[in-house]
Design an enzyme around this catalytic site. Structure first.
Site, short mmCIF file in Angstrom:
data_model
loop_
_atom_site.label_atom_id
_atom_site.label_comp_id
_atom_site.label_asym_id
_atom_site.label_seq_id
_atom_site.Cartn_x
_atom_site.Cartn_y
_atom_site.Cartn_z
N TYR A 95 0.86 -1.16 0.00
CA TYR A 95 0.00 0.00 0.00
C TYR A 95 0.91 1.22 0.00
O TYR A 95 1.88 1.29 0.74
CB TYR A 95 -0.93 0.05 1.22
CG TYR A 95 -1.64 1.37 1.25
CD1 TYR A 95 -2.69 1.58 0.37
CD2 TYR A 95 -1.19 2.43 2.01
CE1 TYR A 95 -3.30 2.82 0.29
CE2 TYR A 95 -1.79 3.66 1.94
CZ TYR A 95 -2.85 3.85 1.08
OH TYR A 95 -3.43 5.07 0.99
N TRP A 134 1.95 5.16 -2.34
CA TRP A 134 1.90 5.91 -3.59
C TRP A 134 2.91 5.41 -4.61
O TRP A 134 2.99 5.93 -5.70
CB TRP A 134 2.12 7.39 -3.31
CG TRP A 134 0.84 8.12 -3.02
CD1 TRP A 134 0.02 7.93 -1.96
CD2 TRP A 134 0.24 9.13 -3.82
NE1 TRP A 134 -1.06 8.77 -2.03
CE2 TRP A 134 -0.95 9.53 -3.17
CE3 TRP A 134 0.59 9.76 -5.00
CZ2 TRP A 134 -1.79 10.52 -3.67
CZ3 TRP A 134 -0.24 10.75 -5.51
CH2 TRP A 134 -1.42 11.12 -4.84
#
Length: 823
Positions: free
Chosen positions: A155, A157
């Site tokens: 998880y 960016w």
């Protein structure tokens, strides 16, 4: 044009001189026409390469094989100052140079001395040795426990690019081995992306907003509720076009009214010189209910809209009027909770009703205990105003994200590599049916604590798997997850923790096996330009060769797949450039259907980009206009096809912590609330000088740190009461943990509120010791790891109270930006 210092480093620091030469488009050209064009080869001849990042497109100057300068792309009128940090990320002292293994793990194997993670030293190994360790461990866990024994991150960016998406690549790799436990949802919008489909039939949080030209022309009052788009629009999920700044600049030129509702006088509030209304944190729903009560009691709500486009208002109204619980939710009641004068609340209702009003909301209010209620209530408020689907009216949940509202182009959209789907092996089919193969992303620690136990999620009851191995590529959970001390304890249950990264993040420091990967700028890829405009494709040519022994995630997984017998599934016989060519070819095929003649790949790759026109349709887009025009032929995706102010589906779930209509519910803790143990709320806002934790490990950090630590905003009077001066090192604490920070004394924050931005790297004073404070400023030492409700199971990173004091004596050194022992 906006003052570019607004989006630079915090505390008034201006952009660095290297960006001053960037070309800027005039305001008059904001919404002008564009034509299909390809970039000039001149830049490449001058030693520059065009590439992209989460912070924007840029041109990189390379001299003798070294990246020596960066400037924003000339087509971006609002380049982010953070591009300087992008360049430094390649050469940062935090780079991971070689494959490394934690000494205790190397000597003792899986599960060896997990309590020493974070303080144990690392041993350099060869790539062959590292990959063999990883492959054998994955095979062991798959053989012994099946796919439910492996949790596959990442998880986070990750980085831009359609091939080198670490999140997708790790899933593709693990799917090839027989499956794994993954996650659903995200930390940004965990509550809203679950509740909004019940209410609006769509996510809303990641969807195109009414276009800025429409807002500029039609909106009379633009409300910014719990958001700071001047800060957050610097970044994008793909390469950002920063079109939101053009929209905000145009709206500012109109001189029309902007209201910022926020406990902090934000950069956006300063930019617009907006009205600042500062309710007590976590009381937004109560304030909205007070506005709604005024709309109804003064006959200002749009009953025709409620009758024709919504369902369930008749069931919500008795609650609003107090008929169900004996408490009318009027402005006086709301004022007692949120701290805003009742007359102000009533006047807001009148002003909203008398003008075309856009209620734009951030995501912070739904990252709180009972966060589902906030956006549900803002939709209810917009429904009572009756302006949803009208030009410039209604609500918007992503004007602050990746330049939502930037007009869309019409052109091809790149595909990307997929996760491939689970390749069933070693009994995976039966194993994946025994427990949850997807867990709500914010419940990872609870998963480790409660294997085999049941949990609720969005109407389903599932069972936590028993995970032995965690594989993380491209994220930083030891920064972004809440309640760090609880997390450290739970992580000791994990037998093997494997991390890919290019920097010694706090997560990498707590790993057993660390594999050094390239930055985005040391590999080739391709990406879209503009999350919502999608107005160009940019070729991301390798700027410099990989540093040290770093390799791309793709290449690492190719080798691991070879060892595990799944290479054909993973790479399909294609190397990096073959994949890039395939993605571009798919766009070319789309271009044919649009009547767009795109250049061949070689021309595109040399020239750097291909651009499409922004359409008149894109400039005039009004969200939910089709639904408003004909709700029968253009229904929403809800069971009723209407806006569901009361949800029968949620009613059937019977969750005590998520009623079937928007409701004020006391959070776990809030200042002046019944459960307040501490006097200060701590706002954990998005930082101005990085993307969550990305770039914290670069030299750009020096533009915002105070006393070498994360800044802590504190009100002037609160600081005086505690003997705190600007620049002091302070200790922020509660019953969950403590961290140090550097004080910024200001009148731009409400009394009783501190602000320490999320994303600061965890730097334990005593590494490996649970309960030790953070020397740098990781605010997640103090945040609670609780669910928003059984419905969404999202995080509550904005539900946190504590206190602050001046640190006495010599503060401990900040060491997290140095390499670990022997690394």
């Amino acid at each position: 044009m906006p003052d570019k210092t607004v989006r630079g480093a915090s505390s008034g620091i201006t952009r660095r001189s290297f960006l001053e030469t960037t070309a800027a488009a005039s305001l008059g050209a904001i919404f002008g026409p564009s034509v299909l064009s390809a970039g000039s080869a001149a830049a490449a001849e001058s030693g520059e390469l065009l590439s992209g990042s989460h912070w924007g497109a840029f041109r990189a100057t390379v001299t003798d094989g070294r990246w020596t300068a960066v400037r924003g792309w000339e087509k971006d009128a609002h380049p982010s100052a953070m591009l300087e940090g992008v360049m430094d990320s390649v050469y940062s002292p935090t780079r991971i140079k070689y494959p490394m293994v934690r000494r205790a793990y190397l000597e003792g194997g899986p599960g060896a001395s997990p309590e020493t993670r974070g303080r144990d030293d690392f041993v350099r190994v060869s790539w062959d040795q590292a990959l063999e360790l990883v492959a054998k461990e994955i095979k062991r866990v798959q053989d012994e426990t099946g796919p439910l024994g492996i949790f596959g991150g990442s998880y986070g960016w990750k980085s831009v690019g359609k091939l080198h998406s670490s999140r997708t690549l790790v899933r593709r790799f693990l799917n090839g081995t027989g499956g794994f436990v993954s996650h659903i949802g995200d930390y940004s919008t965990g509550s809203s992306q679950v509740i909004m489909p019940h209410v609006m039939g769509s996510l809303e949080v990641y969807e195109q907003q009414t276009a800025w030209p429409v807002v500029v022309e039609n909106t009379d009052i633009f409300v910014v509720w719990g958001a700071d788009p001047m800060v957050t629009n610097q970044v994008g999920w793909v390469i950002p076009d920063h079109g939101g700044y053009e929209g905000m600049a145009a709206f500012k030129e109109t001189g029309k009214r902007v209201i910022c509702i926020d406990p902090v006088r934000s950069n956006t509030c300063e930019y617009f010189d907006a009205e600042w209304i500062a309710p007590k944190p976590q009381t937004d729903v109560a304030m909205m209910l007070g506005i709604a009560h005024t709309l109804h009691s003064e006959d200002l709500s749009d009953q025709e809209f409620l009758d024709n486009y919504t369902t369930g208002f008749d069931k919500f109204l008795p609650y609003l009027l107090g008929e169900t619980d004996g408490q009318a939710k009027d402005a006086d009641w709301a004022s007692g909770i949120c701290g805003i004068d009742a007359d102000v609340i009533r006047q807001l209702a009148r002003d909203f009703a008398a003008n075309r009003t856009m209620l734009s909301s951030g995501w912070s209010m739904q990252r709180q205990h009972h966060g589902e209620q906030a956006h549900w209530m803002i939709v209810t408020l917009a429904s009572m105003l009756g302006q949803i689907g009208l030009p410039g009216g209604g609500f918007g949940l992503s004007y602050h994200y990746s330049s939502g509202g930037s007009p869309s182009a019409k052109g091809p959209v790149l595909s990307g590599i997929s996760d491939g789907g689970v390749q069933i092996k070693r009994g995976a089919a039966s194993a994946l049916s025994q427990a949850a193969a997807l867990i709500p992303v914010a419940r990872i620690v609870e998963m480790l604590e409660r294997p085999g136990e049941e949990f609720d999620f969005n109407g389903k009851r599932q069972t936590f798997p028993d995970v032995k191995l965690i594989y993380w590529a491209g994220g930083n959970p030891f920064v972004h997850h809440q309640d760090r001390n609880r997390m450290l304890k739970a992580w000791q249950k994990v037998e093997t923790f494997i991390v890919h990264d290019f920097q010694w993040t706090p997560t990498a420091r707590h790993a057993d096996i660390v594999l050094p990967v390239t930055t985005t700028y040391e590999r080739n890829d391709v990406e879209m330009y503009g999350d919502y405009s999608l107005k160009a494709i940019i070729g991301m040519r390798k700027i410099v060769e990989p540093m040290y022994e770093s390799r791309s995630d793709f290449d690492i997984f190719v080798d691991l797949s070879e060892r595990l017998g799944s290479r054909e599934f993973f790479d399909e016989g294609k190397d990096e450039m073959a994949w890039v060519r395939q993605f571009y070819k798919g766009a070319q095929d789309q271009g044919d259907s649009f009547g767009i003649d795109m250049p061949d790949f070689e021309t595109f790759w040399e020239q750097g980009y291909v651009e499409y026109p922004v359409t008149e349709e894109g400039k005039s887009f009004v969200r939910h206009a089709d639904f408003r025009e004909d709700p029968l032929l253009e229904p929403l995706g809800t069971p009723s096809g209407l806006i569901e102010i009361y949800s029968r589906n949620i009613e059937k779930m019977g969750y005590e912590d998520c009623p079937p209509h928007p409701t004020w519910m006391e959070p776990l803790e809030r200042i002046d609330g019944p459960n307040a143990k501490f006097p200060m709320h701590i706002a954990t806002s998005h930082p101005n000088g990085r993307l969550h934790s990305q770039l914290n490990g670069t030299s750009f950090r020096e533009t915002y740190v105070v006393a070498g630590r994360e800044p802590c905003l504190i009100n002037t009077e609160d600081a005086a009461e505690r003997g705190i001066s600007d620049g002091d090192v302070v200790r922020i604490f509660n019953d969950r943990g403590a961290c140090l920070a550097g004080a910024v004394v200001t009148d731009g924050i409400s009394r009783g509120v501190l602000r320490v931005n999320e994303g600061g790297w965890y730097d334990p004073v005593e590494p490996g010791e649970i309960g030790t404070p953070c020397a740098y400023g990781d605010i997640n030492l103090l945040t609670p790891d609780i669910r928003t409700s059984k419905l969404a199971q999202a995080n509550c990173g904005h539900t946190v109270i504590g206190d602050v004091e001046k640190f006495e004596g010599d503060p401990p050194p900040v060491r997290v930006f140095d390499t670990p022992k022997n690394a």
